[in-house]
Design a protein around this motif. Structure first.
Motif, PDB file in Angstrom:
ATOM      1  N   ARG A 140     -13.666  30.338  26.685  1.00  0.00           N
ATOM      2  CA  ARG A 140     -14.219  31.131  26.119  1.00  0.00           C
ATOM      3  C   ARG A 140     -15.637  30.796  26.088  1.00  0.00           C
ATOM      4  N   LEU A 141     -15.803  29.885  25.674  1.00  0.00           N
ATOM      5  CA  LEU A 141     -17.089  29.186  25.322  1.00  0.00           C
ATOM      6  C   LEU A 141     -17.664  28.574  27.017  1.00  0.00           C
ATOM      7  N   LEU A 142     -16.668  28.210  27.397  1.00  0.00           N
ATOM      8  CA  LEU A 142     -17.103  27.343  28.620  1.00  0.00           C
ATOM      9  C   LEU A 142     -16.938  28.201  29.687  1.00  0.00           C
ATOM     10  N   ARG A 143     -16.934  29.285  29.696  1.00  0.00           N
ATOM     11  CA  ARG A 143     -16.981  30.240  30.058  1.00  0.00           C
ATOM     12  C   ARG A 143     -18.252  31.345  29.989  1.00  0.00           C
ATOM     13  N   ALA A 144     -18.461  31.470  28.698  1.00  0.00           N
ATOM     14  CA  ALA A 144     -20.074  31.921  28.415  1.00  0.00           C
ATOM     15  C   ALA A 144     -21.393  31.220  28.909  1.00  0.00           C
ATOM     16  N   VAL A 145     -20.958  30.070  28.525  1.00  0.00           N
ATOM     17  CA  VAL A 145     -22.052  29.121  29.137  1.00  0.00           C
ATOM     18  C   VAL A 145     -22.801  28.577  30.665  1.00  0.00           C
ATOM     19  N   LEU A 146     -21.265  28.851  31.248  1.00  0.00           N
ATOM     20  CA  LEU A 146     -21.131  28.953  33.162  1.00  0.00           C
ATOM     21  C   LEU A 146     -21.807  30.858  33.131  1.00  0.00           C
ATOM     22  N   MET A 147     -21.037  31.534  32.644  1.00  0.00           N
ATOM     23  CA  MET A 147     -21.950  32.649  33.231  1.00  0.00           C
ATOM     24  C   MET A 147     -24.250  33.225  32.689  1.00  0.00           C
ATOM     25  N   THR A 148     -24.162  32.276  31.681  1.00  0.00           N
ATOM     26  CA  THR A 148     -25.459  32.252  31.635  1.00  0.00           C
ATOM     27  C   THR A 148     -26.223  32.095  33.014  1.00  0.00           C
ATOM     28  N   ALA A 149     -25.478  30.353  33.137  1.00  0.00           N
ATOM     29  CA  ALA A 149     -26.137  29.720  34.193  1.00  0.00           C
ATOM     30  C   ALA A 149     -26.472  30.473  35.558  1.00  0.00           C
ATOM     31  N   THR A 150     -25.132  31.137  36.178  1.00  0.00           N
ATOM     32  CA  THR A 150     -24.858  32.386  36.689  1.00  0.00           C
ATOM     33  C   THR A 150     -26.164  33.335  37.079  1.00  0.00           C
ATOM     34  N   ASP A 151     -26.435  33.567  35.828  1.00  0.00           N
ATOM     35  CA  ASP A 151     -27.149  34.566  34.944  1.00  0.00           C
ATOM     36  C   ASP A 151     -28.765  33.795  35.617  1.00  0.00           C
ATOM     37  N   ASP A 152     -28.877  32.706  35.335  1.00  0.00           N
ATOM     38  CA  ASP A 152     -29.932  31.910  35.219  1.00  0.00           C
ATOM     39  C   ASP A 152     -30.739  32.050  37.150  1.00  0.00           C
ATOM     40  N   LEU A 153     -29.283  31.585  37.920  1.00  0.00           N
ATOM     41  CA  LEU A 153     -29.587  31.816  39.384  1.00  0.00           C
ATOM     42  C   LEU A 153     -29.150  29.780  39.540  1.00  0.00           C
ATOM     43  N   ILE A 154     -28.884  29.083  38.185  1.00  0.00           N
ATOM     44  CA  ILE A 154     -28.206  28.231  38.919  1.00  0.00           C
ATOM     45  C   ILE A 154     -26.902  27.351  39.405  1.00  0.00           C
ATOM     46  N   ILE A 155     -26.174  28.460  39.615  1.00  0.00           N
ATOM     47  CA  ILE A 155     -24.616  28.432  40.283  1.00  0.00           C
ATOM     48  C   ILE A 155     -24.508  30.119  40.766  1.00  0.00           C
ATOM     49  N   ALA A 156     -23.514  30.110  41.971  1.00  0.00           N
ATOM     50  CA  ALA A 156     -23.364  31.271  42.935  1.00  0.00           C
ATOM     51  C   ALA A 156     -22.371  32.299  41.919  1.00  0.00           C
ATOM     52  N   ARG A 157     -21.306  31.468  41.826  1.00  0.00           N
ATOM     53  CA  ARG A 157     -20.424  32.498  40.802  1.00  0.00           C
ATOM     54  C   ARG A 157     -19.200  31.329  39.780  1.00  0.00           C
ATOM     55  N   ASN A 158     -19.720  32.227  38.892  1.00  0.00           N
ATOM     56  CA  ASN A 158     -18.899  31.302  37.384  1.00  0.00           C
ATOM     57  C   ASN A 158     -17.206  31.169  37.717  1.00  0.00           C
ATOM     58  N   PRO A 159     -17.270  29.385  38.064  1.00  0.00           N
ATOM     59  CA  PRO A 159     -16.202  28.503  38.569  1.00  0.00           C
ATOM     60  C   PRO A 159     -14.633  29.445  37.070  1.00  0.00           C
ATOM     61  N   CYS A 160     -15.160  29.760  36.232  1.00  0.00           N
ATOM     62  CA  CYS A 160     -14.211  30.347  35.010  1.00  0.00           C
ATOM     63  C   CYS A 160     -13.215  31.976  35.485  1.00  0.00           C
ATOM     64  N   ARG A 161     -12.276  31.250  36.149  1.00  0.00           N
ATOM     65  CA  ARG A 161     -11.390  32.242  37.344  1.00  0.00           C
ATOM     66  C   ARG A 161     -10.425  32.611  37.089  1.00  0.00           C
ATOM     67  N   ILE A 162      -9.371  30.810  36.100  1.00  0.00           N
ATOM     68  CA  ILE A 162      -7.979  31.678  35.447  1.00  0.00           C
ATOM     69  C   ILE A 162      -7.877  32.520  34.429  1.00  0.00           C
ATOM     70  N   ARG A 163      -6.599  33.320  35.753  1.00  0.00           N
ATOM     71  CA  ARG A 163      -5.987  34.676  34.659  1.00  0.00           C
ATOM     72  C   ARG A 163      -5.642  34.752  33.114  1.00  0.00           C
ATOM     73  N   GLY A 164      -5.690  34.846  32.323  1.00  0.00           N
ATOM     74  CA  GLY A 164      -5.679  35.133  30.825  1.00  0.00           C
ATOM     75  C   GLY A 164      -5.915  33.364  30.342  1.00  0.00           C
TER      76      GLY A 164
END
Length: 386
Positions: A140-164
């Motif tokens: 969850r922490l990694l997902r939150a960090v990378l979600m901000t990276a997505t918002d910052d236009l650093i990456i196109a989409r959050n790679p934390c996409r593992i269900r559950g």
């Protein structure tokens, strides 16, 4: 043939001394950028520039330079840029990064982290014996960090996409009976008996009950008000501050059966000043969790009680269960427990005490039904306090 320099509708292409071509273009923020790649022909550069323009138009563009930053650097910056985080939360995040994220993904550029890398990282943690709950927290922490990276236009989409992967499925915690609660209170040192009862029947967290002061108890109104909470860091530092959420600020109605115990405790163990801590160590110092466990011989005591896996937080869990059994509404339950939610925040200023009082009355009924009444109407055993 590409347009001449200065005539191009979007960006520019220049020929380098090496003979290769480089594109330059304004990003969404207006700053001039190059994607760091050169092209063998001007036509290839033209196609690359058109692709960049299309991504900017559709909102899929990412900053190629910032995508090179290492995850460990970005994650540390992510924590530092959140000034409203509680000290304990910062400590937890830093620990998760240090133990579970940085050793595996920390040196990777953010732009190189894909879903396959995240899946492999998670599997590695589980195979190494890290608990499922701890892995879920790290995810969850990694997902939150990378979600901000997505918002910052650093990456196109959050790679934390593992269900559950971020869901925790802890073991079912024990719930004490009323008789067991009073028995447990009898088994601990006298200056901590009221703490066990209050934590249970008011559904208080450790940090909330440890920070209570005399002025927070109104025995005539049979209420306890949570105004602050005690947080103990791994360094041993104690921090007293507001509860972890707005919903944590609350007044909880108490069952009548615990009032005599609280009255006796205030008379014997709490200073007369309104600001005096209600519960302290044996010598009057601030009560720490480790001191409580040592004074109560917790592990040995709960084993003798017949509930060897009981944690202190299970007292609150028990109280929450008693409250839910009363038939109170969801809103009343959430207010009593101090759970944070959009709905609870919206109604915070407009809450009523009716359902809260009904919970306390239901607890009184439960206590009296499960313990023989004395002549004065209070429950038997430890409940017989004048």
């Amino acid at each position: 043939m590409a347009n001449k320099k200065g005539k191009r509708r979007f960006g520019s292409i220049r020929k380098l001394p090496s003979g290769r071509f480089q594109i330059r273009y304004p990003g969404p923020d207006g700053k001039l950028r190059s994607n760091g790649t050169t092209y063998a022909t001007e036509r290839e550069a033209e196609r690359a520039l058109s692709l960049v323009e299309a991504k900017i138009v559709t909102g899929d563009w990412t900053d190629p330079k910032r995508a090179k930053v290492k995850l460990s650097e970005y994650a540390a910056k992510w924590i530092n840029e959140r000034p409203n985080l509680r000290a304990r939360t910062v400590e937890i995040y830093a620990g998760l990064l240090r133990r579970h994220i940085t050793p595996y993904l920390g040196n990777l550029p953010i732009g190189k982290i894909d879903t396959a890398a995240v899946r492999e990282w998670r599997a590695t943690l589980l195979e190494a014996g890290v608990g499922a709950s701890e892995v879920a927290k790290a995810y969850r922490l990694l997902r939150a960090v990378l979600m901000t990276a997505t918002d910052d236009l650093i990456i196109a989409r959050n790679p934390c996409r593992i269900r559950g992967a971020g869901e925790e499925k802890p073991d079912e915690r024990p719930v004490l009976t009323v008789a067991q609660v009073f028995k447990l209170a009898e088994m601990v040192p006298e200056h901590l008996r009221a703490l066990v009862l209050l934590a249970t029947f008011a559904s208080l967290r450790w940090g909330e009950v440890a920070a209570l002061r005399r002025m927070d108890l109104d025995l005539n109104a049979r209420t306890v008000t949570v105004r602050q909470a005690q947080v103990e860091l791994d360094t041993g530092e104690l921090i007293i501050g507001p509860p972890k959420s707005r919903a944590g600020l609350r007044t909880v109605a108490l069952p009548r059966a615990v009032i005599p115990h609280l009255r006796r405790h205030l008379g014997n163990f709490t200073g007369p000043e309104p600001e005096a801590l209600i519960f302290t160590g044996k010598r009057g110092g601030v009560l720490r969790r480790a001191n409580f466990r040592r004074a109560t011989k917790w592990t040995e005591t709960v084993t003798r009680l017949g509930v060897p896996d009981l944690h202190f937080h299970d007292l609150r869990h028990t109280g929450n269960t008693f409250a839910a059994d009363s038939g109170a509404s969801l809103r009343d339950l959430m207010e009593r427990m101090g759970h944070d939610s959009v709905r609870a925040a919206l109604i915070y200023q407009h809450r009523t005490a009716g359902g809260n009082r009904a919970i306390a009355q239901a607890m009184d009924d439960k206590i009296n039904n499960e313990n023989p009444d004395d002549d004065d109407g209070t429950a038997g055993g430890l409940a017989r306090v004048g």
